[in-house]
Design an enzyme around this catalytic site. Structure first.
Site, PDB file in Angstrom:
ATOM      1  N   HIS A   1       0.861  -1.194   0.000  1.00  0.00           N
ATOM      2  CA  HIS A   1       0.000   0.000   0.000  1.00  0.00           C
ATOM      3  C   HIS A   1       0.895   1.242   0.000  1.00  0.00           C
ATOM      4  O   HIS A   1       0.836   2.056   0.921  1.00  0.00           O
ATOM      5  CB  HIS A   1      -0.951   0.001   1.210  1.00  0.00           C
ATOM      6  CG  HIS A   1      -1.971  -1.100   1.162  1.00  0.00           C
ATOM      7  ND1 HIS A   1      -2.612  -1.565   2.278  1.00  0.00           N
ATOM      8  CD2 HIS A   1      -2.473  -1.813   0.129  1.00  0.00           C
ATOM      9  CE1 HIS A   1      -3.456  -2.536   1.942  1.00  0.00           C
ATOM     10  NE2 HIS A   1      -3.392  -2.692   0.628  1.00  0.00           N
TER      11      HIS A   1
ATOM     12  N   HIS B   1     -11.338 -10.374  -5.180  1.00  0.00           N
ATOM     13  CA  HIS B   1     -10.992  -9.007  -4.757  1.00  0.00           C
ATOM     14  C   HIS B   1     -10.062  -8.439  -5.816  1.00  0.00           C
ATOM     15  O   HIS B   1      -9.136  -9.121  -6.265  1.00  0.00           O
ATOM     16  CB  HIS B   1     -10.320  -9.089  -3.390  1.00  0.00           C
ATOM     17  CG  HIS B   1      -9.692  -7.837  -2.883  1.00  0.00           C
ATOM     18  ND1 HIS B   1     -10.239  -6.584  -3.049  1.00  0.00           N
ATOM     19  CD2 HIS B   1      -8.557  -7.658  -2.137  1.00  0.00           C
ATOM     20  CE1 HIS B   1      -9.460  -5.692  -2.454  1.00  0.00           C
ATOM     21  NE2 HIS B   1      -8.440  -6.305  -1.911  1.00  0.00           N
TER      22      HIS B   1
ATOM     23  N   GLU C   1      -7.962  -5.800  -5.860  1.00  0.00           N
ATOM     24  CA  GLU C   1      -6.743  -5.044  -5.609  1.00  0.00           C
ATOM     25  C   GLU C   1      -5.594  -5.689  -6.383  1.00  0.00           C
ATOM     26  O   GLU C   1      -5.594  -6.893  -6.660  1.00  0.00           O
ATOM     27  CB  GLU C   1      -6.450  -4.997  -4.101  1.00  0.00           C
ATOM     28  CG  GLU C   1      -5.575  -3.802  -3.730  1.00  0.00           C
ATOM     29  CD  GLU C   1      -5.466  -3.551  -2.226  1.00  0.00           C
ATOM     30  OE1 GLU C   1      -6.155  -4.251  -1.451  1.00  0.00           O
ATOM     31  OE2 GLU C   1      -4.696  -2.658  -1.841  1.00  0.00           O
TER      32      GLU C   1
ATOM     33  N   ASP D   1      -2.728  -6.736  -5.925  1.00  0.00           N
ATOM     34  CA  ASP D   1      -1.936  -7.886  -5.482  1.00  0.00           C
ATOM     35  C   ASP D   1      -2.670  -9.210  -5.715  1.00  0.00           C
ATOM     36  O   ASP D   1      -2.076 -10.280  -5.550  1.00  0.00           O
ATOM     37  CB  ASP D   1      -1.532  -7.752  -4.008  1.00  0.00           C
ATOM     38  CG  ASP D   1      -2.691  -7.419  -3.104  1.00  0.00           C
ATOM     39  OD1 ASP D   1      -3.581  -6.670  -3.525  1.00  0.00           O
ATOM     40  OD2 ASP D   1      -2.707  -7.908  -1.958  1.00  0.00           O
TER      41      ASP D   1
ATOM     42  N   HIS E   1     -11.678  -6.180   2.854  1.00  0.00           N
ATOM     43  CA  HIS E   1     -11.569  -4.817   3.302  1.00  0.00           C
ATOM     44  C   HIS E   1     -11.846  -3.799   2.183  1.00  0.00           C
ATOM     45  O   HIS E   1     -11.627  -2.602   2.389  1.00  0.00           O
ATOM     46  CB  HIS E   1     -10.158  -4.581   3.855  1.00  0.00           C
ATOM     47  CG  HIS E   1      -9.060  -4.606   2.813  1.00  0.00           C
ATOM     48  ND1 HIS E   1      -8.242  -3.504   2.618  1.00  0.00           N
ATOM     49  CD2 HIS E   1      -8.679  -5.524   1.916  1.00  0.00           C
ATOM     50  CE1 HIS E   1      -7.378  -3.769   1.664  1.00  0.00           C
ATOM     51  NE2 HIS E   1      -7.620  -4.986   1.212  1.00  0.00           N
TER      52      HIS E   1
ATOM     53  N   ASP F   1      -8.175 -11.800   1.330  1.00  0.00           N
ATOM     54  CA  ASP F   1      -7.352 -11.110   2.338  1.00  0.00           C
ATOM     55  C   ASP F   1      -7.673 -11.574   3.760  1.00  0.00           C
ATOM     56  O   ASP F   1      -6.779 -11.620   4.620  1.00  0.00           O
ATOM     57  CB  ASP F   1      -7.580  -9.596   2.262  1.00  0.00           C
ATOM     58  CG  ASP F   1      -6.772  -8.931   1.161  1.00  0.00           C
ATOM     59  OD1 ASP F   1      -5.670  -9.409   0.851  1.00  0.00           O
ATOM     60  OD2 ASP F   1      -7.256  -7.920   0.611  1.00  0.00           O
TER      61      ASP F   1
ATOM     62  N   TYR G   1      -1.339  -7.806  10.686  1.00  0.00           N
ATOM     63  CA  TYR G   1      -2.203  -7.643   9.511  1.00  0.00           C
ATOM     64  C   TYR G   1      -3.586  -7.148   9.938  1.00  0.00           C
ATOM     65  O   TYR G   1      -4.132  -6.203   9.381  1.00  0.00           O
ATOM     66  CB  TYR G   1      -2.302  -8.996   8.807  1.00  0.00           C
ATOM     67  CG  TYR G   1      -2.956  -9.008   7.460  1.00  0.00           C
ATOM     68  CD1 TYR G   1      -2.202  -8.849   6.306  1.00  0.00           C
ATOM     69  CD2 TYR G   1      -4.314  -9.226   7.308  1.00  0.00           C
ATOM     70  CE1 TYR G   1      -2.788  -8.897   5.050  1.00  0.00           C
ATOM     71  CE2 TYR G   1      -4.909  -9.272   6.068  1.00  0.00           C
ATOM     72  CZ  TYR G   1      -4.142  -9.105   4.942  1.00  0.00           C
ATOM     73  OH  TYR G   1      -4.727  -9.152   3.699  1.00  0.00           O
TER      74      TYR G   1
ATOM     75  N   HIS H   1      -2.921 -14.419   1.155  1.00  0.00           N
ATOM     76  CA  HIS H   1      -1.569 -14.047   1.596  1.00  0.00           C
ATOM     77  C   HIS H   1      -1.168 -14.997   2.711  1.00  0.00           C
ATOM     78  O   HIS H   1      -1.942 -15.219   3.653  1.00  0.00           O
ATOM     79  CB  HIS H   1      -1.525 -12.628   2.183  1.00  0.00           C
ATOM     80  CG  HIS H   1      -1.827 -11.528   1.218  1.00  0.00           C
ATOM     81  ND1 HIS H   1      -1.039 -11.251   0.129  1.00  0.00           N
ATOM     82  CD2 HIS H   1      -2.826 -10.612   1.205  1.00  0.00           C
ATOM     83  CE1 HIS H   1      -1.545 -10.202  -0.513  1.00  0.00           C
ATOM     84  NE2 HIS H   1      -2.631  -9.801   0.109  1.00  0.00           N
TER      85      HIS H   1
HETATM   86 FE1  FEO Z   1      -6.677  -6.040  -0.425  1.00  0.00          FE
HETATM   87 FE2  FEO Z   1      -4.249  -8.292  -0.476  1.00  0.00          FE
HETATM   88  O1  FEO Z   1      -5.181  -6.838  -1.089  1.00  0.00           O
END
Ligand code: FEO
Length: 498
Positions: free
Chosen positions: A23, A79, A81, A83, A147, A166, A194, A227
């Site tokens: 981020h 999701h 994002e 990543d 999130h 996530d 996290y 992750h």
């Molecule tokens: Fe919300 Fe692992 O990105």
């Protein structure tokens, strides 16, 4: 290299040992991370999520070695994002018509990043299913704001694996994939870091969503995050941990963080901590200089604490910038059920402490008395800092403490007497006196334009006003050294008018 997860499910993700910033520079990934993508090969072939965009080529190349990309029936994007969905452009350039399953918000964010509205999007809602053959189905569960607005999870029946994206993950890289194979202390530390730094603002949503998912009464044999590890040993342990963290979590812990120009605010921090420890040794006290310490560890400690003390020297009548940055972090993370107070040393005005205290209130903390010390705290004022720590320990005690012993006779300056002494002070601030100040010289005078303060003890060397010169003896042509205004704009410092 693919890793067998269960039956016809394989991990086809990417480890990232090197990544240190996430981020932007907001989150320090001190133990790297991984981007977990999963390949399901039943009658239908399904890809769950991709990897970070910087690994797009490697990912698609490795996937093409596992399967003929043209045999991929569905892509599920939990999701969008970067990543997780970052490799979509590279993948879709090879198989542009493959259906993508995601939430309605997912389409918005995927298009926002990849700009391909022509892709074959299929919107799913909570409870929707997708048949993948061999008597197995995918069930989708929307998890908005956990999130991102687009977030969702996917569950595969039969195998009973929840692809949680996530949620329940960690920025943690290890050659092993499963939770029972890695160092448990490292794993817990990264899970908590996290949650504290990413999920805290959404804690109010976590418990209802978990209970909604549990309400489906689906067996969970594994939780496959996007992750870090796959939870296969007692997989719901992390779910119960999330429920605890989401419930206004706190330990018997106080976090003190500060920045300091001349070490004076640090001296206060140490003395306050000593006072806390003397009065309630059960409390864990951690002290951090924000200029020197990992920001995310400080925030994790705040997350764990029942209260936080925030200190700063006053610089240009405001707090030091790194403290301001941390307060912005606290505002964004929206901690609940925590107490807070400001402290700090100042020279000629104490604006930093007032600003911190106000900001802490804005952040939603229940604030206690703030504490200022003029210049370097001397022995007497350090004792007052320790007493402040003792008071904080009592006010913030989670269980009643024994009555406070009677004050010792040689206590040099009482907080009440000190608070009468000098400088502007908000109603909930104690100001420790500069004990050497002499009342005979009259009050300090403050420029009403720029707030510079004339201290008769100091004089004003540049205009040859000697130390010990009271205001009425200062020459009429005196100019404020900050803004060049004349004597007529000076007023007695509030609280000092005699
Ligand atoms: Fe919300 Fe692992 O990105």
């Amino acid at each position: 290299m693919a890793i067998q997860v269960k039956n016809n499910i394989q991990w086809v993700g990417q480890r990232d040992w090197e990544v240190r910033d996430f981020h932007g520079t907001e989150y320090k990934t001190l133990r790297g991370s991984s981007y977990n993508s999963y390949l399901i090969r039943e009658e239908k072939t399904v890809l769950i999520d991709t990897v970070d965009h910087k690994f797009s080529r490697e990912f698609v190349q490795a996937l093409a070695e596992e399967i003929d990309l043209n045999t991929l029936d569905f892509i599920v994007i939990n999701h969008a994002e970067e990543d997780h969905a970052g490799a979509l452009t590279e993948l879709m350039s090879r198989i542009p018509n493959t259906p993508i399953y995601c939430t309605a918000n997912g389409i918005d964010s995927i298009n926002g990043h990849h700009h391909h509205p022509e892709w074959n999007f299929n919107i799913v809602h909570t409870g929707d299913t997708l048949d993948i053959g061999n008597n197995k189905q995918l069930i989708f569960v929307e998890t908005p704001m956990l999130h991102w607005p687009d977030s969702m999870m996917t569950y595969i029946t039969g195998d009973a694996v929840l692809f949680s994206n996530d949620a329940f993950g960690q920025h943690y890289c290890d050659e092993h994939l499963f939770n029972d194979e890695v160092d448990q202390n490292e794993l817990f530390e990264q899970c908590q870091r996290y949650y504290a730094n990413i999920l805290t603002p959404f804690s109010r949503l976590v418990a209802p969503k978990i209970h909604e998912i549990l309400g489906f009464n689906l067996p969970v044999d594994m939780i496959a995050t996007s992750h870090g590890v796959v939870w296969r040993d007692n997989p719901t342990q992390i779910v119960h941990q999330y429920l605890a963290w989401a419930a206004d979590y706190q330990e018997d812990r106080i976090t003190i963080f500060y920045d300091t120009m001349s070490n004076n605010t640090r001296m206060m921090a140490d003395a306050i901590a000593q006072g806390i420890n003397e009065t309630d040794p059960r409390v864990k006290v951690k002290i951090f200089n924000v200029a020197r310490h990992d920001k995310n560890e400080i925030l994790t400690n705040v997350f764990r604490s029942k209260g936080v003390l925030v200190g700063s020297s006053t610089m240009n009548n405001v707090m030091m910038p790194k403290v301001a940055g941390m307060l912005e972090e606290l505002a964004g993370l929206r901690f609940r059920n925590k107490k807070a107070a400001a402290f700090g040393s100042f020279g000629w005005n104490g604006g930093a402490v007032d600003r911190i205290q106000t900001r802490l209130m804005d952040c939603g903390f229940e604030t206690s008395l703030a504490l200022k010390a003029k210049w370097r705290p001397d022995r007497d004022n350090l004792e007052l800092c320790r007493q402040h720590g003792r008071d904080i320990a009592r006010q913030w005690a989670l269980e009643p403490l024994l009555p406070e012993p009677a004050p010792v006779a040689q206590t040099p300056v009482s907080p009440l007497a000190a608070s009468d002494a000098q400088t502007p002070q908000p109603v909930d601030t104690v100001v420790l006196a500069d004990n050497a100040a002499s009342a005979e010289l009259g009050p300090c005078m403050q420029c009403s334009v720029c707030l510079w303060i004339y201290d008769p003890q100091q004089g004003e060397a540049m205009q040859e006003v000697a130390p010990g010169t009271c205001w009425q003896d200062v020459p009429d042509d005196f100019l404020c050294p900050e803004c060049a205004m004349g004597k007529e704009v000076f007023d007695p410092l509030p609280g000092e008018a005699k």
